[in-house]
Design a protein around this motif. Structure first.
Motif, mmCIF file in Angstrom:
data_model
loop_
_atom_site.group_PDB
_atom_site.id
_atom_site.type_symbol
_atom_site.label_atom_id
_atom_site.label_comp_id
_atom_site.label_asym_id
_atom_site.label_seq_id
_atom_site.Cartn_x
_atom_site.Cartn_y
_atom_site.Cartn_z
ATOM 1 N N VAL A 46 14.519 11.713 10.300
ATOM 2 C CA VAL A 46 13.467 12.299 11.130
ATOM 3 C C VAL A 46 13.742 13.777 11.370
ATOM 4 C CG1 VAL A 46 12.464 12.297 13.448
ATOM 5 C CG2 VAL A 46 12.771 10.147 12.229
ATOM 6 N N LEU A 47 15.005 14.127 11.625
ATOM 7 C CA LEU A 47 15.365 15.531 11.805
ATOM 8 C C LEU A 47 15.137 16.335 10.527
ATOM 9 C CD1 LEU A 47 18.628 15.607 13.981
ATOM 10 C CD2 LEU A 47 16.364 16.486 14.550
ATOM 11 N N ALA A 48 15.462 15.744 9.394
ATOM 12 C CA ALA A 48 15.250 16.431 8.113
ATOM 13 C C ALA A 48 13.770 16.716 7.898
ATOM 14 C CB ALA A 48 15.801 15.585 6.971
ATOM 15 N N ALA A 49 12.916 15.762 8.254
ATOM 16 C CA ALA A 49 11.467 15.965 8.109
ATOM 17 C C ALA A 49 10.971 17.046 9.057
ATOM 18 C CB ALA A 49 10.735 14.649 8.361
ATOM 19 N N LEU A 50 11.511 17.071 10.271
ATOM 20 C CA LEU A 50 11.100 18.083 11.247
ATOM 21 C C LEU A 50 11.461 19.482 10.760
ATOM 22 C CD1 LEU A 50 10.008 18.883 14.053
ATOM 23 C CD2 LEU A 50 12.317 18.496 14.956
ATOM 24 N N LEU A 51 12.676 19.641 10.253
ATOM 25 C CA LEU A 51 13.109 20.944 9.751
ATOM 26 C C LEU A 51 12.346 21.353 8.507
ATOM 27 C CD1 LEU A 51 16.985 20.564 10.217
ATOM 28 C CD2 LEU A 51 15.397 21.863 11.643
ATOM 29 N N VAL A 56 6.321 11.937 9.157
ATOM 30 C CA VAL A 56 7.086 10.725 8.891
ATOM 31 C C VAL A 56 6.255 9.485 9.207
ATOM 32 C CG1 VAL A 56 9.109 9.360 9.562
ATOM 33 C CG2 VAL A 56 9.308 11.830 9.317
ATOM 34 N N LEU A 57 6.345 8.513 8.322
ATOM 35 C CA LEU A 57 5.763 7.190 8.564
ATOM 36 C C LEU A 57 6.897 6.254 8.935
ATOM 37 C CD1 LEU A 57 3.285 5.298 8.469
ATOM 38 C CD2 LEU A 57 3.796 4.893 6.057
ATOM 39 N N LEU A 58 6.909 5.801 10.193
ATOM 40 C CA LEU A 58 7.947 4.900 10.694
ATOM 41 C C LEU A 58 7.464 3.460 10.563
ATOM 42 C CD1 LEU A 58 8.956 6.765 13.986
ATOM 43 C CD2 LEU A 58 10.307 6.638 11.897
ATOM 44 N N GLU A 59 8.242 2.648 9.889
ATOM 45 C CA GLU A 59 7.873 1.245 9.721
ATOM 46 C C GLU A 59 8.982 0.370 10.303
ATOM 47 O OE1 GLU A 59 5.695 -0.420 6.185
ATOM 48 O OE2 GLU A 59 7.653 -1.343 5.848
ATOM 49 N N GLY A 60 8.606 -0.539 11.159
ATOM 50 C CA GLY A 60 9.586 -1.430 11.770
ATOM 51 C C GLY A 60 8.920 -2.405 12.713
ATOM 52 N N LYS A 61 9.630 -3.435 13.044
ATOM 53 C CA LYS A 61 9.103 -4.466 13.941
ATOM 54 C C LYS A 61 8.979 -3.903 15.354
ATOM 55 C CE LYS A 61 11.126 -8.199 11.180
ATOM 56 N NZ LYS A 61 11.678 -7.299 10.136
ATOM 57 N N PRO A 62 8.159 -4.534 16.196
ATOM 58 C CA PRO A 62 7.979 -4.041 17.567
ATOM 59 C C PRO A 62 9.282 -4.087 18.356
ATOM 60 C CG PRO A 62 6.269 -5.634 16.978
ATOM 61 C CD PRO A 62 7.290 -5.693 15.884
ATOM 62 N N GLY A 63 9.422 -3.144 19.285
ATOM 63 C CA GLY A 63 10.554 -3.148 20.200
ATOM 64 C C GLY A 63 11.824 -2.528 19.679
ATOM 65 N N LEU A 64 11.761 -1.793 18.574
ATOM 66 C CA LEU A 64 12.971 -1.198 18.010
ATOM 67 C C LEU A 64 13.154 0.266 18.411
ATOM 68 C CD1 LEU A 64 13.063 -2.762 14.422
ATOM 69 C CD2 LEU A 64 14.272 -3.479 16.494
ATOM 70 N N PHE A 158 4.611 21.450 14.666
ATOM 71 C CA PHE A 158 3.757 20.269 14.783
ATOM 72 C C PHE A 158 4.238 19.228 13.784
ATOM 73 C CE2 PHE A 158 0.216 17.706 13.195
ATOM 74 C CZ PHE A 158 -0.145 17.068 14.376
ATOM 75 N N MET A 159 4.359 18.017 14.260
ATOM 76 C CA MET A 159 4.831 16.929 13.406
ATOM 77 C C MET A 159 4.165 15.631 13.839
ATOM 78 S SD MET A 159 8.756 15.620 12.928
ATOM 79 C CE MET A 159 9.221 14.380 11.727
ATOM 80 N N THR A 160 3.684 14.877 12.871
ATOM 81 C CA THR A 160 3.099 13.565 13.128
ATOM 82 C C THR A 160 4.082 12.485 12.720
ATOM 83 O OG1 THR A 160 0.826 14.343 12.774
ATOM 84 C CG2 THR A 160 1.217 11.992 12.566
ATOM 85 N N LEU A 161 4.335 11.567 13.622
ATOM 86 C CA LEU A 161 5.159 10.397 13.330
ATOM 87 C C LEU A 161 4.275 9.178 13.561
ATOM 88 C CD1 LEU A 161 7.230 12.515 15.151
ATOM 89 C CD2 LEU A 161 8.826 11.030 13.938
ATOM 90 N N ALA A 162 3.899 8.534 12.486
ATOM 91 C CA ALA A 162 3.008 7.378 12.553
ATOM 92 C C ALA A 162 3.816 6.096 12.393
ATOM 93 C CB ALA A 162 1.938 7.467 11.468
ATOM 94 N N MET A 185 8.039 11.463 4.153
ATOM 95 C CA MET A 185 8.903 10.318 3.883
ATOM 96 C C MET A 185 8.505 9.120 4.733
ATOM 97 S SD MET A 185 12.472 11.356 5.837
ATOM 98 C CE MET A 185 12.659 12.898 4.944
ATOM 99 N N LYS A 186 8.922 7.960 4.260
ATOM 100 C CA LYS A 186 8.748 6.714 5.000
ATOM 101 C C LYS A 186 10.127 6.255 5.450
ATOM 102 C CE LYS A 186 7.243 1.906 4.348
ATOM 103 N NZ LYS A 186 6.628 0.958 3.397
ATOM 104 N N VAL A 187 10.274 6.043 6.752
ATOM 105 C CA VAL A 187 11.557 5.656 7.334
ATOM 106 C C VAL A 187 11.440 4.239 7.883
ATOM 107 C CG1 VAL A 187 13.313 6.193 9.060
ATOM 108 C CG2 VAL A 187 12.075 8.050 7.927
ATOM 109 N N VAL A 188 12.302 3.371 7.422
ATOM 110 C CA VAL A 188 12.289 1.973 7.854
ATOM 111 C C VAL A 188 13.329 1.778 8.959
ATOM 112 C CG1 VAL A 188 12.609 -0.433 7.168
ATOM 113 C CG2 VAL A 188 11.536 1.188 5.586
ATOM 114 N N ILE A 189 12.881 1.250 10.099
ATOM 115 C CA ILE A 189 13.771 0.970 11.233
ATOM 116 C C ILE A 189 14.003 -0.530 11.293
ATOM 117 C CG2 ILE A 189 14.105 1.160 13.717
ATOM 118 C CD1 ILE A 189 12.317 3.530 13.768
ATOM 119 N N ASP A 190 15.258 -0.934 11.218
ATOM 120 C CA ASP A 190 15.615 -2.354 11.284
ATOM 121 C C ASP A 190 16.436 -2.591 12.543
ATOM 122 O OD1 ASP A 190 15.773 -4.977 10.614
ATOM 123 O OD2 ASP A 190 16.721 -4.669 8.653
#
Length: 220
Positions: A46-51, A56-64, A158-162, A185-190
């Motif tokens: 996420v920091l790399a994308a901001l710089l 960033v497209l964040l994909e992960g289950k709820p509550g993470l 400005f940065m969008t994180l979806a 990039m797409k970042v997967v949160i497990d």
């Protein structure tokens, strides 16, 4: 004899700026790790994308902790945080804003949408139809919003994180290729490991009302 008006070379200035940016990035990284445990790779990406000026497209289950991460990141540099909860009935004007006729002044007044911020969290973006998703195309590419023919630039950065939930398919709309192309990039949160989960529980229950893990507690 060295001249009194010696000026540092361009390469020397560039090295100093790069070094300062590296120190700042490490400080932000350290602050985020205080409130977001067991997901070091997510923080780094996420920091790399901001710089890089990307999204960033964040994909992960709820509550993470996806929302928690974005809010903490905004707090580290004093940026504004905006959130849009995407739903099937969300309209494009709910994202960008609109003009409204004011009867009192007999003029059109602009109502800016939540995209006018530094870090925008587009929560569950795939729950809105394509026409609403498309409202983000211009702002993500050009960092500006066009309302009734007037183009308005957004303040940097400005940065969008979806975010999107990979386990639910009913009531969702797949992102079009044009929309996916806007994300760097797409970042997967497990789920984190057991040690990190125990740390999360310990921090969350450290204060009354289970508010011990606060994204506002990071230093700027």
């Amino acid at each position: 004899m060295m001249e009194e008006n010696y000026q540092p070379s361009e390469s020397s200035t560039l090295r100093q700026e790069t070094s300062s940016a590296g120190v700042l990035c490490q400080q932000i990284y350290g602050e985020l790790r205080k409130v977001f445990f067991g997901q070091d790779h997510v923080v780094s990406e996420v920091l790399a994308a901001l710089l890089s000026g990307g999204h960033v497209l964040l994909e992960g289950k709820p509550g993470l902790g996806k929302t928690h991460l974005v809010l903490a990141l905004a707090n580290t540099f004093g940026g504004e945080f905006g959130r849009i909860q995407f739903t099937p009935d969300l309209m494009p004007t709910d994202v960008t804003g609109f003009t409204l006729f004011d009867m009192k002044s007999q003029t059109f007044q602009m109502r800016r949408g939540p995209v006018f911020t530094n870090l925008l969290l587009a929560d569950e973006i795939n729950r809105a139809p394509a026409k609403t998703q498309a409202a983000l195309l211009e702002v993500m590419q050009e960092q500006q919003v066009t309302i009734d023919g007037d183009s308005i630039k957004l303040d940097a950065p400005f940065m969008t994180l979806a975010t999107q939930n990979p386990i639910e398919q009913e009531g969702t709309y797949p992102l079009p290729e044009a929309q996916l192309d806007r994300f760097l990039m797409k970042v997967v949160i497990d789920y984190p490991d057991q040690v990190s989960e125990e740390q999360v529980v310990s921090q969350v229950t450290a204060a009354a009302g289970a508010k011990g893990l606060n994204a506002q507690s990071v230093d700027r």
